[in-house]
Write a protein that holds these residues in place. Structure first.
Motif, PDB file in Angstrom:
ATOM      1  N   GLY A   1       8.002   3.896   3.559  1.00 41.84           N
ATOM      2  CA  GLY A   1       7.263   2.647   3.571  1.00 41.84           C
ATOM      3  C   GLY A   1       8.114   1.423   3.330  1.00 41.84           C
ATOM      4  O   GLY A   1       7.650   0.297   3.480  1.00 41.84           O
ATOM      5  N   TYR A   2       9.358   1.614   2.908  1.00 38.81           N
ATOM      6  CA  TYR A   2      10.236   0.491   2.590  1.00 38.81           C
ATOM      7  C   TYR A   2      10.976   0.034   3.854  1.00 38.81           C
ATOM      8  O   TYR A   2      12.182   0.183   3.974  1.00 38.81           O
TER       9      TYR A   2
ATOM     10  N   GLU B   1       1.537   1.777 -10.625  1.00 39.81           N
ATOM     11  CA  GLU B   1       1.177   3.195 -10.552  1.00 39.81           C
ATOM     12  C   GLU B   1       1.987   3.805  -9.419  1.00 39.81           C
ATOM     13  O   GLU B   1       1.979   3.302  -8.296  1.00 39.81           O
ATOM     14  N   ALA B   2       2.708   4.875  -9.709  1.00 42.55           N
ATOM     15  CA  ALA B   2       3.524   5.536  -8.690  1.00 42.55           C
ATOM     16  C   ALA B   2       2.631   5.960  -7.525  1.00 42.55           C
ATOM     17  O   ALA B   2       1.628   6.643  -7.725  1.00 42.55           O
ATOM     18  N   HIS B   3       2.994   5.547  -6.330  1.00 41.24           N
ATOM     19  CA  HIS B   3       2.133   5.810  -5.164  1.00 41.24           C
ATOM     20  C   HIS B   3       2.341   7.195  -4.579  1.00 41.24           C
ATOM     21  O   HIS B   3       1.438   7.738  -3.948  1.00 41.24           O
ATOM     22  N   ARG B   4       3.503   7.794  -4.770  1.00 48.04           N
ATOM     23  CA  ARG B   4       3.827   9.142  -4.298  1.00 48.04           C
ATOM     24  C   ARG B   4       3.410   9.379  -2.838  1.00 48.04           C
ATOM     25  O   ARG B   4       2.862  10.420  -2.499  1.00 48.04           O
ATOM     26  N   GLY B   5       3.666   8.375  -2.007  1.00 50.77           N
ATOM     27  CA  GLY B   5       3.397   8.514  -0.585  1.00 50.77           C
ATOM     28  C   GLY B   5       2.004   8.083  -0.147  1.00 50.77           C
ATOM     29  O   GLY B   5       1.704   8.087   1.048  1.00 50.77           O
ATOM     30  N   ASP B   6       1.146   7.723  -1.082  1.00 54.81           N
ATOM     31  CA  ASP B   6      -0.197   7.241  -0.735  1.00 54.81           C
ATOM     32  C   ASP B   6      -0.060   5.801  -0.236  1.00 54.81           C
ATOM     33  O   ASP B   6       0.139   4.881  -1.019  1.00 54.81           O
ATOM     34  N   MET B   7      -0.152   5.608   1.079  1.00 56.89           N
ATOM     35  CA  MET B   7       0.090   4.293   1.667  1.00 56.89           C
ATOM     36  C   MET B   7      -0.997   3.280   1.309  1.00 56.89           C
ATOM     37  O   MET B   7      -0.726   2.083   1.280  1.00 56.89           O
ATOM     38  N   THR B   8      -2.196   3.715   0.972  1.00 54.42           N
ATOM     39  CA  THR B   8      -3.224   2.785   0.511  1.00 54.42           C
ATOM     40  C   THR B   8      -2.790   2.178  -0.822  1.00 54.42           C
ATOM     41  O   THR B   8      -2.839   0.961  -1.012  1.00 54.42           O
ATOM     42  N   LEU B   9      -2.326   3.017  -1.735  1.00 56.60           N
ATOM     43  CA  LEU B   9      -1.833   2.545  -3.026  1.00 56.60           C
ATOM     44  C   LEU B   9      -0.532   1.762  -2.850  1.00 56.60           C
ATOM     45  O   LEU B   9      -0.316   0.750  -3.508  1.00 56.60           O
ATOM     46  N   PHE B  10       0.329   2.208  -1.949  1.00 56.69           N
ATOM     47  CA  PHE B  10       1.596   1.533  -1.690  1.00 56.69           C
ATOM     48  C   PHE B  10       1.374   0.065  -1.345  1.00 56.69           C
ATOM     49  O   PHE B  10       2.069  -0.804  -1.846  1.00 56.69           O
TER      50      PHE B  10
ATOM     51  N   SER C   1      -1.627  -3.414  -7.515  1.00 53.87           N
ATOM     52  CA  SER C   1      -0.840  -2.439  -8.277  1.00 53.87           C
ATOM     53  C   SER C   1       0.653  -2.761  -8.250  1.00 53.87           C
ATOM     54  O   SER C   1       1.482  -1.903  -8.520  1.00 53.87           O
ATOM     55  N   TRP C   2       1.003  -4.008  -7.944  1.00 54.53           N
ATOM     56  CA  TRP C   2       2.406  -4.448  -7.932  1.00 54.53           C
ATOM     57  C   TRP C   2       2.684  -5.334  -9.137  1.00 54.53           C
ATOM     58  O   TRP C   2       1.791  -5.977  -9.674  1.00 54.53           O
ATOM     59  N   GLN C   3       3.955  -5.372  -9.518  1.00 59.09           N
ATOM     60  CA  GLN C   3       4.414  -6.305 -10.543  1.00 59.09           C
ATOM     61  C   GLN C   3       5.859  -6.668 -10.242  1.00 59.09           C
ATOM     62  O   GLN C   3       6.591  -5.883  -9.646  1.00 59.09           O
ATOM     63  N   SER C   4       6.229  -7.867 -10.633  1.00 63.73           N
ATOM     64  CA  SER C   4       7.601  -8.330 -10.452  1.00 63.73           C
ATOM     65  C   SER C   4       8.417  -7.955 -11.677  1.00 63.73           C
ATOM     66  O   SER C   4       7.998  -8.202 -12.804  1.00 63.73           O
ATOM     67  N   LEU C   5       9.579  -7.344 -11.446  1.00 62.60           N
ATOM     68  CA  LEU C   5      10.471  -6.966 -12.535  1.00 62.60           C
ATOM     69  C   LEU C   5      11.895  -7.381 -12.192  1.00 62.60           C
ATOM     70  O   LEU C   5      12.264  -7.426 -11.023  1.00 62.60           O
TER      71      LEU C   5
END
Length: 110
Positions: A37-38, A75-84, A89-93
């Motif tokens: 996905g990247y 939250e780790a998406h582990r390949g779930d593209m909906t969550l990805f 569920s994103w944050q800047s670090l």
């Protein structure tokens, strides 16, 4: 003029500090970052997210103002593209927090 010495035989062929380590059986096994996905679309959305959310949220909790460089999936998406692609569920670090504090949290050591 002095000649520069070459490294010649001091470099071992095939030696590399870039070692890809993926746990066998991981959802990432055998996949490129683009396949995970990247890709170009991610890069463009990531750039915009960092423009909109330029500070590291972990550093901000500590009262520090540090520029973020990583868009992290809370939250780790582990390949779930909906969550990805779920920006909620994103944050800047900053890279330091992503590579240390966040990884320790995911490993369960914090």
């Amino acid at each position: 003029m002095a000649r520069l010495k070459t490294l010649g035989s001091r470099i071992k062929e095939g030696s590399s500090s870039w070692v890809k380590v993926v746990t066998p059986g991981s959802w990432r096994s055998g996949m490129t970052s683009s396949q995970r996905g990247y890709n170009y679309k991610w890069q463009k959305v990531r750039e915009q997210y960092l423009r909109d959310n330029p500070l590291c949220v972990y550093c901000a909790r500590q009262g520090r103002t540090v520029a973020a460089g990583v868009v992290d999936h809370i939250e780790a998406h582990r390949g779930d593209m909906t969550l990805f692609w779920d920006q909620a569920s994103w944050q800047s670090l900053c890279k330091l927090c992503h590579d240390s504090v966040k990884q320790a949290e995911e490993a369960g050591s914090l």
